[in-house]
Design a protein around this motif. Structure first.
Motif, PDB file in Angstrom:
ATOM      1  N   VAL A  14       0.702  -1.362   0.237  1.00 42.00           N
ATOM      2  CA  VAL A  14       0.361   0.162   0.071  1.00 42.00           C
ATOM      3  C   VAL A  14       0.911   1.038  -0.161  1.00 42.00           C
ATOM      4  O   VAL A  14       1.931   1.689   0.779  1.00 42.00           O
ATOM      5  CB  VAL A  14      -0.597   0.206   1.250  1.00 42.00           C
ATOM      6  CG1 VAL A  14      -2.002   1.505   1.303  1.00 42.00           C
ATOM      7  CG2 VAL A  14      -1.589  -1.678   1.348  1.00 42.00           C
ATOM      8  N   PHE A  15       0.455   2.010  -0.378  1.00 41.49           N
ATOM      9  CA  PHE A  15       0.909   3.642  -0.647  1.00 41.49           C
ATOM     10  C   PHE A  15       0.134   4.033  -0.284  1.00 41.49           C
ATOM     11  O   PHE A  15      -0.973   4.734   0.064  1.00 41.49           O
ATOM     12  CB  PHE A  15       1.814   3.929  -2.123  1.00 41.49           C
ATOM     13  CG  PHE A  15       2.481   5.627  -2.128  1.00 41.49           C
ATOM     14  CD1 PHE A  15       3.715   4.840  -2.085  1.00 41.49           C
ATOM     15  CD2 PHE A  15       1.925   6.967  -2.250  1.00 41.49           C
ATOM     16  CE1 PHE A  15       4.291   6.449  -2.906  1.00 41.49           C
ATOM     17  CE2 PHE A  15       2.801   7.597  -2.503  1.00 41.49           C
ATOM     18  CZ  PHE A  15       3.673   7.058  -2.460  1.00 41.49           C
ATOM     19  N   VAL A  61      -3.699   3.224  -3.496  1.00 38.84           N
ATOM     20  CA  VAL A  61      -2.984   4.738  -2.445  1.00 38.84           C
ATOM     21  C   VAL A  61      -4.023   5.780  -1.383  1.00 38.84           C
ATOM     22  O   VAL A  61      -5.601   5.154  -2.480  1.00 38.84           O
ATOM     23  CB  VAL A  61      -2.887   6.091  -3.930  1.00 38.84           C
ATOM     24  CG1 VAL A  61      -2.128   7.377  -3.379  1.00 38.84           C
ATOM     25  CG2 VAL A  61      -1.609   4.955  -4.590  1.00 38.84           C
ATOM     26  N   ILE A  62      -3.608   5.766  -0.589  1.00 31.48           N
ATOM     27  CA  ILE A  62      -4.091   6.435   0.544  1.00 31.48           C
ATOM     28  C   ILE A  62      -3.604   7.948   0.586  1.00 31.48           C
ATOM     29  O   ILE A  62      -2.661   7.998   0.673  1.00 31.48           O
ATOM     30  CB  ILE A  62      -4.038   6.121   2.080  1.00 31.48           C
ATOM     31  CG1 ILE A  62      -4.631   4.606   1.946  1.00 31.48           C
ATOM     32  CG2 ILE A  62      -4.866   6.528   3.007  1.00 31.48           C
ATOM     33  CD1 ILE A  62      -4.579   3.750   3.065  1.00 31.48           C
ATOM     34  N   CYS A  63      -4.317   8.549   0.209  1.00 32.15           N
ATOM     35  CA  CYS A  63      -4.283  10.181   0.371  1.00 32.15           C
ATOM     36  C   CYS A  63      -5.149  11.233   0.879  1.00 32.15           C
ATOM     37  O   CYS A  63      -6.346  11.329   0.666  1.00 32.15           O
ATOM     38  CB  CYS A  63      -3.243  10.334  -0.807  1.00 32.15           C
ATOM     39  SG  CYS A  63      -4.066  10.110  -3.243  1.00 32.15           S
ATOM     40  N   ALA A  66       2.717   5.120  -7.968  1.00 32.42           N
ATOM     41  CA  ALA A  66       2.965   4.148  -6.731  1.00 32.42           C
ATOM     42  C   ALA A  66       1.344   3.436  -7.505  1.00 32.42           C
ATOM     43  O   ALA A  66       0.866   2.094  -7.726  1.00 32.42           O
ATOM     44  CB  ALA A  66       2.133   4.601  -6.181  1.00 32.42           C
ATOM     45  N   LEU A  67      -0.064   3.898  -8.311  1.00 35.46           N
ATOM     46  CA  LEU A  67      -1.298   3.208  -8.779  1.00 35.46           C
ATOM     47  C   LEU A  67      -0.441   2.357  -9.788  1.00 35.46           C
ATOM     48  O   LEU A  67      -0.786   1.208 -10.046  1.00 35.46           O
ATOM     49  CB  LEU A  67      -1.664   4.149  -9.498  1.00 35.46           C
ATOM     50  CG  LEU A  67      -2.661   5.547  -8.223  1.00 35.46           C
ATOM     51  CD1 LEU A  67      -3.466   6.142  -9.081  1.00 35.46           C
ATOM     52  CD2 LEU A  67      -3.493   3.921  -7.304  1.00 35.46           C
ATOM     53  N   VAL A  90      -4.759  11.475  -9.008  1.00 36.57           N
ATOM     54  CA  VAL A  90      -5.905  10.865  -9.453  1.00 36.57           C
ATOM     55  C   VAL A  90      -6.367   9.767  -9.356  1.00 36.57           C
ATOM     56  O   VAL A  90      -7.457   8.632  -9.639  1.00 36.57           O
ATOM     57  CB  VAL A  90      -5.501  11.300 -10.908  1.00 36.57           C
ATOM     58  CG1 VAL A  90      -5.158  11.831 -11.684  1.00 36.57           C
ATOM     59  CG2 VAL A  90      -4.170   9.257 -10.796  1.00 36.57           C
ATOM     60  N   VAL A  91      -6.537   9.155  -7.524  1.00 40.64           N
ATOM     61  CA  VAL A  91      -7.155   8.634  -6.985  1.00 40.64           C
ATOM     62  C   VAL A  91      -8.546   8.098  -7.293  1.00 40.64           C
ATOM     63  O   VAL A  91      -9.044   9.048  -6.931  1.00 40.64           O
ATOM     64  CB  VAL A  91      -6.629   8.099  -5.459  1.00 40.64           C
ATOM     65  CG1 VAL A  91      -7.143   7.042  -4.940  1.00 40.64           C
ATOM     66  CG2 VAL A  91      -4.841   7.182  -5.852  1.00 40.64           C
ATOM     67  N   ARG A  92      -9.078   7.792  -7.252  1.00 37.87           N
ATOM     68  CA  ARG A  92     -10.712   7.423  -7.256  1.00 37.87           C
ATOM     69  C   ARG A  92     -11.043   6.468  -6.509  1.00 37.87           C
ATOM     70  O   ARG A  92     -10.768   5.314  -6.150  1.00 37.87           O
ATOM     71  CB  ARG A  92     -11.183   6.238  -8.066  1.00 37.87           C
ATOM     72  CG  ARG A  92     -10.377   6.552  -9.543  1.00 37.87           C
ATOM     73  CD  ARG A  92     -11.115   6.340 -11.077  1.00 37.87           C
ATOM     74  NE  ARG A  92     -10.060   4.609 -11.080  1.00 37.87           N
ATOM     75  CZ  ARG A  92     -10.652   3.534 -11.416  1.00 37.87           C
ATOM     76  NH1 ARG A  92     -10.702   3.764 -12.625  1.00 37.87           N
ATOM     77  NH2 ARG A  92      -9.637   2.651 -11.078  1.00 37.87           N
TER      78      ARG A  92
END
Length: 424
Positions: free
Chosen positions: A321-322, A345-347, A338-339, A354-356
């Protein structure tokens, strides 16, 4: 791609190897690169002599310089400013504290942009610069009637200062006492003058665009262009050729970037404390916190210190996990990497990712350790969920690779100045 008589031609001026030289590479592929100015790269000038140093004798800083290879940019289009680059590196090494570092950044931006502007833009129809390193270029090019584009790589310095001032009050033991110097004020003014000199301001995220508006900048000239990265950050493959990341033991949580207040180091530490025995944490990057804070971090996680770009991939391969709970970014390139490496990704929203949410990662509120720890605990407890989110992350590669980024960039550059639309 060969240059076209009808394609716009850009002079790109960039300090460092930002995003592995993505901008000059993509413009060259499109036949739109007239010249690329940079400080130091491993393929031009004196850095080429470093190849004579045996690998076993290369310290991290030397390996970092040798990793600055602008692949995909023809050598004859590269103009290095090696003497300036050496002076810049020396000044940064000697700088102590926030005030001196700000003074170095102010000097470097002015010196580099002045050198490039003095050399001129023969054959170009536009310039492409980055915040703090472009004012003199933008003004000179604008006076000559050229297209003026700047990229705002992070939220405005005025906004950064406000955020970090509040964070120092919350965590006084995690940073030196704030000293907002004349150089800081000058950097803020310089950046805001660059906005006025630019016909187009490219932003990696809506957070950056909205922050420019919040700082009183020309939001109507901002265009959001999410980034993209090389496809080299792929998960390891097992003997059958399927992508996998098998290992025994606790969940592996990776953070990459300078270890300090801006990237949320106190919240990584607290999450690591809460999940002791359930998750193993590793922070890759220069450590920029006082000794007491560093001891707290070292007690609950691994600190690697600075790592050359060429060696970061092995840390992505280690992780499950990032985590990047940043307070202020542009659109953090490490989240794209990371993706692409198949890491959920936890951010935060301020990371500009651009994490969904709920698909290939989670977006958490600023300073929300409860949410961070909760999501990590859930992933540690549910291997199927982790595998599902990892697959979803890896599936984003086509959306966030250089080809997709190039399409977004060229579309933005094709829009006439003054008619930009605020896309997200």
């Amino acid at each position: 791609m060969p240059k076209s008589a009808t394609s716009p031609q850009f002079v790109v001026a960039q300090l460092g190897a930002r995003r592995h030289y993505a901008i000059p590479r993509m413009l060259n592929d499109a036949g739109m690169l007239s010249r690329f100015h940079t400080d130091i790269c491993a393929t031009k000038g004196w850095p080429r002599l470093l190849n004579a140093v045996p690998p076993s004798m290369r310290p991290a800083r030397l390996r970092s310089v040798m990793g600055r290879i602008p692949s995909g940019v023809p050598s004859h289009l590269i103009e290095t400013h090696g003497r300036f680059g050496l002076d810049y590196a020396r000044r940064l090494t000697r700088a102590r504290g926030q005030k001196e570092i700000a003074e170095v950044y102010l000097w470097a931006g002015n010196a580099f942009a002045s050198q490039v502007a003095t050399q001129g833009f023969a054959g170009a129809s536009g310039v492409y610069t980055f915040n703090n390193g472009g004012l003199e270029i933008l003004r000179t090019a604008g006076a000559e009637g050229l297209r003026t584009v700047m990229e705002q790589t992070i939220a405005p310095r005025r906004i950064q200062t406000d955020i970090l001032e509040a964070e120092r009050e919350r965590h006084p033991d995690w940073a030196e006492a704030s000293v907002v110097s004349a150089a800081d004020d000058a950097l803020i003014a310089r950046e805001e003058e660059e906005w006025q000199a630019a016909g187009t301001i490219l932003c990696g995220s809506a957070f950056v665009r909205d922050s420019i508006a919040r700082a009183g900048g020309p939001a109507e000239r901002c265009v959001v262009v999410p980034y993209g990265i090389d496809s080299g950050y792929a998960m390891p493959c097992d003997s059958t050729g399927h992508e996998s990341r098998p290992h025994d033991g606790p969940l592996r949580v990776l953070s990459v970037g300078t270890v300090g207040l801006r990237k949320g180091a106190p919240y990584v530490a607290e999450a690591a404390e809460r999940l002791a025995g359930r998750a193993a944490f590793r922070m890759v990057g220069a450590v920029s916190v006082p000794p007491a804070a560093q001891r707290r971090l070292s007690a609950v996680l691994e600190l690697t210190g600075p790592v050359p770009r060429s060696e970061v991939a092995r840390h992505f391969a280690w992780a499950d996990v990032f985590l990047l709970p940043s307070l202020c970014e542009g659109s953090a390139g490490v989240t794209y990497e990371a993706l692409s490496a198949g890491l959920p990704v936890i951010c935060t929203h301020n990371t500009g990712s651009v994490v969904r949410h709920g698909s290939d990662g989670y977006i958490v509120g600023l300073r929300d350790v409860d949410a961070i720890a909760g999501h990590l605990d859930r992933l540690a407890s549910d291997p199927d969920l982790l595998a599902q989110m990892s697959a979803a992350a890896a599936a984003r590669r086509g959306d966030i690779d250089l080809d997709a980024y190039r399409q977004r960039l060229l579309a933005a550059l094709a829009v006439a100045p003054g008619t930009e639309r605020l896309t997200a």
